[in-house]
Enzyme design. Structure first.
Site, PDB file in Angstrom:
ATOM      1  N   ALA A  62     -25.214  -5.851 -46.234  1.00  0.00           N
ATOM      2  CA  ALA A  62     -26.287  -6.808 -46.513  1.00  0.00           C
ATOM      3  C   ALA A  62     -27.363  -6.172 -47.381  1.00  0.00           C
ATOM      4  O   ALA A  62     -27.444  -4.941 -47.516  1.00  0.00           O
ATOM      5  CB  ALA A  62     -26.893  -7.302 -45.201  1.00  0.00           C
ATOM      6  N   GLU A  83     -17.657  -7.293 -42.639  1.00  0.00           N
ATOM      7  CA  GLU A  83     -17.581  -8.619 -42.015  1.00  0.00           C
ATOM      8  C   GLU A  83     -16.949  -9.623 -42.983  1.00  0.00           C
ATOM      9  O   GLU A  83     -16.160 -10.478 -42.565  1.00  0.00           O
ATOM     10  CB  GLU A  83     -18.982  -9.058 -41.579  1.00  0.00           C
ATOM     11  CG  GLU A  83     -19.477  -8.266 -40.375  1.00  0.00           C
ATOM     12  CD  GLU A  83     -20.924  -8.518 -40.028  1.00  0.00           C
ATOM     13  OE1 GLU A  83     -21.224  -8.776 -38.839  1.00  0.00           O
ATOM     14  OE2 GLU A  83     -21.782  -8.434 -40.939  1.00  0.00           O
ATOM     15  N   GLU A 123     -24.593  -0.954 -38.217  1.00  0.00           N
ATOM     16  CA  GLU A 123     -25.875  -1.612 -37.961  1.00  0.00           C
ATOM     17  C   GLU A 123     -26.711  -0.932 -36.875  1.00  0.00           C
ATOM     18  O   GLU A 123     -27.944  -0.959 -36.924  1.00  0.00           O
ATOM     19  CB  GLU A 123     -25.644  -3.082 -37.586  1.00  0.00           C
ATOM     20  CG  GLU A 123     -25.306  -3.994 -38.752  1.00  0.00           C
ATOM     21  CD  GLU A 123     -23.843  -3.992 -39.114  1.00  0.00           C
ATOM     22  OE1 GLU A 123     -23.428  -4.812 -39.944  1.00  0.00           O
ATOM     23  OE2 GLU A 123     -23.086  -3.164 -38.551  1.00  0.00           O
ATOM     24  N   GLY A 151     -22.119  -6.027 -43.514  1.00  0.00           N
ATOM     25  CA  GLY A 151     -21.712  -7.339 -43.996  1.00  0.00           C
ATOM     26  C   GLY A 151     -20.515  -7.292 -44.911  1.00  0.00           C
ATOM     27  O   GLY A 151     -19.736  -8.248 -44.982  1.00  0.00           O
TER      28      GLY A 151
END
Length: 255
Positions: free
Chosen positions: A60, A109, A129, A106
């Site tokens: 992210a 993901e 994270e 991310g």
């Protein structure tokens, strides 16, 4: 940020957002729009998703986190990301992630939302994270669990340590690991093999596998029988059976 190159029935969807292909909100929005267009394109049967430059995606855009002031805002950011990941997973055409460099946070993901994953042997895959004092928010806790099981999923998240592409195959997180210089060609070759099949059959199998996540075994086998009947009377089915009897390569038209 995204570019599309078509090779036969395969679309190569490339993310270019230097230096790390970070998944900012604007990136996810454009990804959603690109998928909408590819869904309607009858000349596209399979998609290969990869990142240009050094990474697949390092995660992210952390800079966006600094604008979040409340738990409600953070939850909405997570839900927005989850919706995009679900859109990828539920996409009616196969999406193959070609992963090199790093797929972290991310980025992983997103890769886990794709239907198949080809990785460079030296790639790094992880959900780091917890190093930031947060947790995965784009459904990473759930998809990683489904791919590698509880023990390995907890280990990856709790330690924040990435695994290599070779380990990802061993853990069940990826389909195949190859030298990085062979990555994109290998993913394209796999995509072309799938694209040669009847798109009606390919999409029916994908639909059934996705539905198995939320429906019972008996519900799914009944759905399988229904789709078997629907697919069996298509022109593609007639072509495939005739080609087998005549010992030739079938030419499927998606009809």
């Amino acid at each position: 940020m995204f570019s599309v190159q078509q090779e036969g029935y395969v679309a190569i969807l490339a993310l270019h957002r230097p230096p790390a292909n970070a998944l900012a909100s604007s990136v996810l929005k454009e990804l959603s729009e690109r998928l909408d267009a590819l869904k309607e394109d009858e000349q596209v049967r399979v998609i290969v998703l990869h990142g240009e430059g050094r990474f697949f995606s390092a995660g992210a855009d952390i800079k966006e986190f600094t604008a979040i002031e409340t738990s409600e805002q953070a939850a909405e950011l997570a839900r927005a990301g989850q919706q995009i990941m679900e859109k990828v997973e539920q996409f009616p055409k196969p999406i193959i992630a070609a992963i090199h460099g790093a797929a972290l946070g991310g980025g992983l993901e997103l890769a886990m939302s794709c239907h198949l994953r080809i990785v460079a042997e030296n790639a790094k895959l992880g959900l780091p994270e917890l190093q930031l004092g947060i947790i995965p928010g784009f459904a990473g806790t759930q998809r990683l669990l489904r791919h590698v099981g509880m023990a390995k999923a907890l280990e990856m998240m709790w330690t924040s340590e990435p695994i290599t592409g070779t380990e990802a195959v061993q853990w069940g997180l990826a389909n195949k690991a190859v030298p990085e210089e062979q990555l994109l060609d290998t993913a394209k070759q796999l995509a072309q093999k799938i694209a040669q099949k009847s798109p009606i059959s390919v999409q029916a199998v994908l639909k059934l596998v996705n539905e198995a996540r939320t429906k019972t075994f008996h519900e799914c086998v009944e759905k399988e029988a229904q789709l078997f009947g629907q697919v069996f009377v298509t022109e593609d089915a007639k072509e495939g059976i005739s080609a087998f009897i005549e010992k030739r390569t079938p030419q499927f038209q998606g009809k």
